[in-house]
Design a protein around this motif. Structure first.
Motif, PDB file in Angstrom:
ATOM      1  N   LEU A 239      -6.878  18.704  16.121  1.00 48.32           N
ATOM      2  CA  LEU A 239      -6.388  17.844  15.252  1.00 48.32           C
ATOM      3  C   LEU A 239      -5.144  16.962  14.585  1.00 48.32           C
ATOM      4  O   LEU A 239      -4.113  15.957  14.182  1.00 48.32           O
ATOM      5  N   THR A 240      -3.958  17.939  15.188  1.00 49.33           N
ATOM      6  CA  THR A 240      -2.594  17.707  15.554  1.00 49.33           C
ATOM      7  C   THR A 240      -2.220  15.845  16.141  1.00 49.33           C
ATOM      8  O   THR A 240      -1.390  15.873  15.202  1.00 49.33           O
ATOM      9  N   PRO A 241      -2.683  15.513  16.869  1.00 56.00           N
ATOM     10  CA  PRO A 241      -2.133  14.422  17.799  1.00 56.00           C
ATOM     11  C   PRO A 241      -2.578  13.195  16.708  1.00 56.00           C
ATOM     12  O   PRO A 241      -1.990  11.978  16.775  1.00 56.00           O
ATOM     13  N   THR A 242      -3.765  13.943  16.172  1.00 63.20           N
ATOM     14  CA  THR A 242      -4.149  12.124  14.991  1.00 63.20           C
ATOM     15  C   THR A 242      -3.699  12.790  13.703  1.00 63.20           C
ATOM     16  O   THR A 242      -3.152  11.209  13.427  1.00 63.20           O
ATOM     17  N   VAL A 243      -3.302  13.808  13.040  1.00 69.37           N
ATOM     18  CA  VAL A 243      -2.901  14.012  12.468  1.00 69.37           C
ATOM     19  C   VAL A 243      -1.202  13.731  11.659  1.00 69.37           C
ATOM     20  O   VAL A 243      -0.339  12.912  10.982  1.00 69.37           O
ATOM     21  N   ARG A 244      -0.529  14.017  13.495  1.00 70.53           N
ATOM     22  CA  ARG A 244       1.109  13.814  13.583  1.00 70.53           C
ATOM     23  C   ARG A 244       1.654  12.765  14.324  1.00 70.53           C
ATOM     24  O   ARG A 244       0.809  13.524  15.893  1.00 70.53           O
ATOM     25  N   SER A 245       2.048  12.244  14.127  1.00 67.06           N
ATOM     26  CA  SER A 245       3.472  11.180  14.798  1.00 67.06           C
ATOM     27  C   SER A 245       3.839  11.779  16.179  1.00 67.06           C
ATOM     28  O   SER A 245       3.856  11.463  16.821  1.00 67.06           O
ATOM     29  N   VAL A 246       4.455  13.128  15.876  1.00 65.87           N
ATOM     30  CA  VAL A 246       5.590  12.762  16.990  1.00 65.87           C
ATOM     31  C   VAL A 246       4.932  14.605  17.039  1.00 65.87           C
ATOM     32  O   VAL A 246       5.293  14.686  18.584  1.00 65.87           O
ATOM     33  N   ALA A 247       5.241  15.401  15.865  1.00 67.24           N
ATOM     34  CA  ALA A 247       5.249  16.910  15.911  1.00 67.24           C
ATOM     35  C   ALA A 247       3.737  17.553  17.020  1.00 67.24           C
ATOM     36  O   ALA A 247       2.743  16.804  16.817  1.00 67.24           O
ATOM     37  N   THR A 248       4.034  18.525  17.575  1.00 63.61           N
ATOM     38  CA  THR A 248       3.038  19.256  18.063  1.00 63.61           C
ATOM     39  C   THR A 248       2.769  20.365  17.440  1.00 63.61           C
ATOM     40  O   THR A 248       3.373  21.016  17.275  1.00 63.61           O
ATOM     41  N   TYR A 249       1.155  20.387  17.792  1.00 63.20           N
ATOM     42  CA  TYR A 249       1.175  22.324  17.290  1.00 63.20           C
ATOM     43  C   TYR A 249       2.292  23.427  18.613  1.00 63.20           C
ATOM     44  O   TYR A 249       1.882  24.373  16.834  1.00 63.20           O
ATOM     45  N   ASP A 250       2.164  23.220  19.463  1.00 61.89           N
ATOM     46  CA  ASP A 250       2.751  24.393  19.904  1.00 61.89           C
ATOM     47  C   ASP A 250       4.406  24.563  19.827  1.00 61.89           C
ATOM     48  O   ASP A 250       5.114  25.227  19.238  1.00 61.89           O
ATOM     49  N   ARG A 251       5.510  22.991  19.190  1.00 62.91           N
ATOM     50  CA  ARG A 251       6.427  22.935  19.048  1.00 62.91           C
ATOM     51  C   ARG A 251       6.713  23.855  17.531  1.00 62.91           C
ATOM     52  O   ARG A 251       7.707  24.243  17.192  1.00 62.91           O
TER      53      ARG A 251
ATOM     54  N   ALA B 198      22.689  29.493   7.980  1.00 62.35           N
ATOM     55  CA  ALA B 198      23.614  29.175   6.177  1.00 62.35           C
ATOM     56  C   ALA B 198      22.560  30.156   5.331  1.00 62.35           C
ATOM     57  O   ALA B 198      23.119  29.822   4.529  1.00 62.35           O
ATOM     58  N   GLY B 199      21.368  30.502   5.841  1.00 62.10           N
ATOM     59  CA  GLY B 199      20.964  31.560   4.945  1.00 62.10           C
ATOM     60  C   GLY B 199      19.812  32.165   3.645  1.00 62.10           C
ATOM     61  O   GLY B 199      20.055  32.310   2.232  1.00 62.10           O
ATOM     62  N   PRO B 200      19.389  30.412   3.880  1.00 58.90           N
ATOM     63  CA  PRO B 200      18.020  30.399   3.062  1.00 58.90           C
ATOM     64  C   PRO B 200      16.766  31.597   2.368  1.00 58.90           C
ATOM     65  O   PRO B 200      17.080  32.287   3.627  1.00 58.90           O
ATOM     66  N   ASP B 201      16.601  31.961   1.397  1.00 55.50           N
ATOM     67  CA  ASP B 201      15.981  33.254   1.320  1.00 55.50           C
ATOM     68  C   ASP B 201      14.816  33.045   2.522  1.00 55.50           C
ATOM     69  O   ASP B 201      13.918  33.828   2.620  1.00 55.50           O
ATOM     70  N   VAL B 202      14.059  31.631   2.037  1.00 55.26           N
ATOM     71  CA  VAL B 202      13.183  31.718   2.896  1.00 55.26           C
ATOM     72  C   VAL B 202      12.326  30.109   3.135  1.00 55.26           C
ATOM     73  O   VAL B 202      13.189  29.044   3.229  1.00 55.26           O
ATOM     74  N   ILE B 203      12.282  30.593   4.885  1.00 58.06           N
ATOM     75  CA  ILE B 203      12.394  29.216   5.761  1.00 58.06           C
ATOM     76  C   ILE B 203      11.524  29.020   6.080  1.00 58.06           C
ATOM     77  O   ILE B 203       9.948  29.431   7.265  1.00 58.06           O
ATOM     78  N   SER B 204      10.448  27.391   6.318  1.00 60.81           N
ATOM     79  CA  SER B 204       9.427  26.971   6.418  1.00 60.81           C
ATOM     80  C   SER B 204       8.819  26.338   7.059  1.00 60.81           C
ATOM     81  O   SER B 204       9.891  25.177   7.075  1.00 60.81           O
ATOM     82  N   HIS B 205       7.824  26.179   7.850  1.00 61.49           N
ATOM     83  CA  HIS B 205       7.644  24.817   8.332  1.00 61.49           C
ATOM     84  C   HIS B 205       6.673  24.813   8.448  1.00 61.49           C
ATOM     85  O   HIS B 205       5.427  25.441   9.186  1.00 61.49           O
ATOM     86  N   ASN B 206       5.651  23.361   8.286  1.00 60.11           N
ATOM     87  CA  ASN B 206       4.676  23.456   7.863  1.00 60.11           C
ATOM     88  C   ASN B 206       3.472  22.517   9.541  1.00 60.11           C
ATOM     89  O   ASN B 206       4.312  21.846   9.928  1.00 60.11           O
ATOM     90  N   MET B 207       2.385  23.694   9.452  1.00 58.31           N
ATOM     91  CA  MET B 207       1.596  23.399  10.770  1.00 58.31           C
ATOM     92  C   MET B 207       0.886  21.877  10.466  1.00 58.31           C
ATOM     93  O   MET B 207       0.245  21.311  11.753  1.00 58.31           O
ATOM     94  N   GLU B 208       0.890  21.782   9.329  1.00 55.35           N
ATOM     95  CA  GLU B 208       0.041  20.620   8.805  1.00 55.35           C
ATOM     96  C   GLU B 208      -1.925  20.665   9.321  1.00 55.35           C
ATOM     97  O   GLU B 208      -2.647  20.553   7.650  1.00 55.35           O
ATOM     98  N   THR B 209      -1.848  20.753  10.483  1.00 52.99           N
ATOM     99  CA  THR B 209      -3.371  20.920  10.249  1.00 52.99           C
ATOM    100  C   THR B 209      -3.464  21.690  11.677  1.00 52.99           C
ATOM    101  O   THR B 209      -2.829  22.695  12.134  1.00 52.99           O
ATOM    102  N   VAL B 210      -5.220  22.024  11.958  1.00 54.27           N
ATOM    103  CA  VAL B 210      -4.917  22.750  13.472  1.00 54.27           C
ATOM    104  C   VAL B 210      -4.837  22.353  14.861  1.00 54.27           C
ATOM    105  O   VAL B 210      -4.627  20.763  14.159  1.00 54.27           O
ATOM    106  N   ARG B 211      -5.042  22.692  15.546  1.00 52.02           N
ATOM    107  CA  ARG B 211      -4.345  22.046  16.772  1.00 52.02           C
ATOM    108  C   ARG B 211      -5.401  21.122  17.405  1.00 52.02           C
ATOM    109  O   ARG B 211      -4.374  20.162  18.090  1.00 52.02           O
TER     110      ARG B 211
END
Length: 299
Positions: free
Chosen positions: A184-196, A169-182
């Motif tokens: 802490l990811t299972p505690t901080v994020r409910s579904v997302a994973t670090y490697d995904r 679709a062509g946006p100028d910047v595409i961002s996706h946040n890691m949010e935290t370090v590997r």
């Protein structure tokens, strides 16, 4: 103040509530001034959602005063329940086509030069909201051709064909946040994973789009883990990074373990630039879309 144990908002962790007193460097001004009032009034009148308000962003006074806002699309109810996030969670309402027209009209009315789009997670939809994202991006590009755009996207459950559709679709910047370090990811994020999340960013970069990500500090991460996250991002082609202080929205959210000093944030910024990031914003009040207009690649 005595702290009580409560169930973590991701449904699996248990942590303590309560607030650490905020240091002076985290004091911010509330939105004020004509332009801030104009933006806030338009958002209210049109029933539009922003992460500025839903996420309790500490910079909304500055950004609204400058006539900018980060629009949150696909409604304002998220299907995920992350321990850091103040966005409402539950069963979302159906997508509304009028949201696209109203955001385009707002971009025009506010004479925006750069717009940031983000969204709640829509794990309830077969395409996770991708079709709505694509229609929104195309509408802004077609009707506001002079406006540059950043999209802060969900992980789409790791389905790279949906990531490809947004890239196309062509946006100028595409961002996706890691949010935290590997760790802490299972505690901080409910579904997302670090490697995904790394895989999503890798796809963005390898397709030739500008990839951007961000993390929060103060959740219990170590300096070594922060530097490793920088290296992991660079390894997948991400060259823009934001680093900011986590602030506990309510007593039901993850507590702040540490308020990182402005000097330490500045040090992380210097380290990141030395490692190879093209842009890195690192300060206590930095959030994903802070100074986003500076991150657009201009040859």
């Amino acid at each position: 103040m005595e702290k009580e144990n409560i169930s973590g908002s991701n449904g699996s962790a248990t942590y303590k509530s309560g607030y650490k007193p905020k240091p002076d460097w985290l004091k911010v001004h509330l939105p004020r001034g004509f332009k801030a009032g104009q933006v806030a009034g338009m958002l209210h009148d049109k029933g539009l959602h922003t992460i500025c308000s839903s996420g309790m962003c500490p910079n909304r006074g500055e950004c609204w005063g400058n006539g900018t806002a980060t629009f949150m699309i696909c409604g304002n109810i998220c299907t995920r329940n992350c321990g850091y996030c103040n966005v409402a969670t539950g069963r979302p309402l159906p997508l509304e086509a009028k949201e696209i027209a109203e955001i385009v009209a707002s971009v025009k009315s506010l004479n925006l030069k750069h717009v940031v789009l983000t969204s709640v997670d829509r794990d309830d939809l077969p395409d996770y909201g991708t079709g709505h994202w694509v229609r929104m991006i195309r509408a802004i590009k077609e009707q506001c051709p002079e406006v540059t755009m950043e999209t802060l996207i969900p992980d789409m459950q790791g389905h790279l064909e949906f990531i490809d559709a947004i890239i196309d679709a062509g946006p100028d910047v595409i961002s996706h946040n890691m949010e935290t370090v590997r760790r802490l990811t299972p505690t901080v994020r409910s579904v997302a994973t670090y490697d995904r999340s790394l895989a999503v960013l890798k796809r963005i970069a390898e397709r030739g789009a500008v990839a951007k990500s961000g993390i929060m500090l103060g959740l219990g991460e170590t300096e070594e883990e922060i530097l490793q996250t920088m290296d992991d991002l660079l390894a997948v082609g991400c060259r823009i990074m934001t680093i900011g202080q986590y602030l506990q929205p309510t007593r039901k959210h993850l507590p702040v373990e540490e308020y990182v000093t402005p000097e330490k944030f500045a040090e992380y910024g210097e380290i990141g630039r030395a490692k190879g990031f093209r842009h890195i914003e690192s300060a206590p009040l930095v959030r994903s879309s802070y100074h986003a207009e500076k991150h657009v690649k201009r040859d």
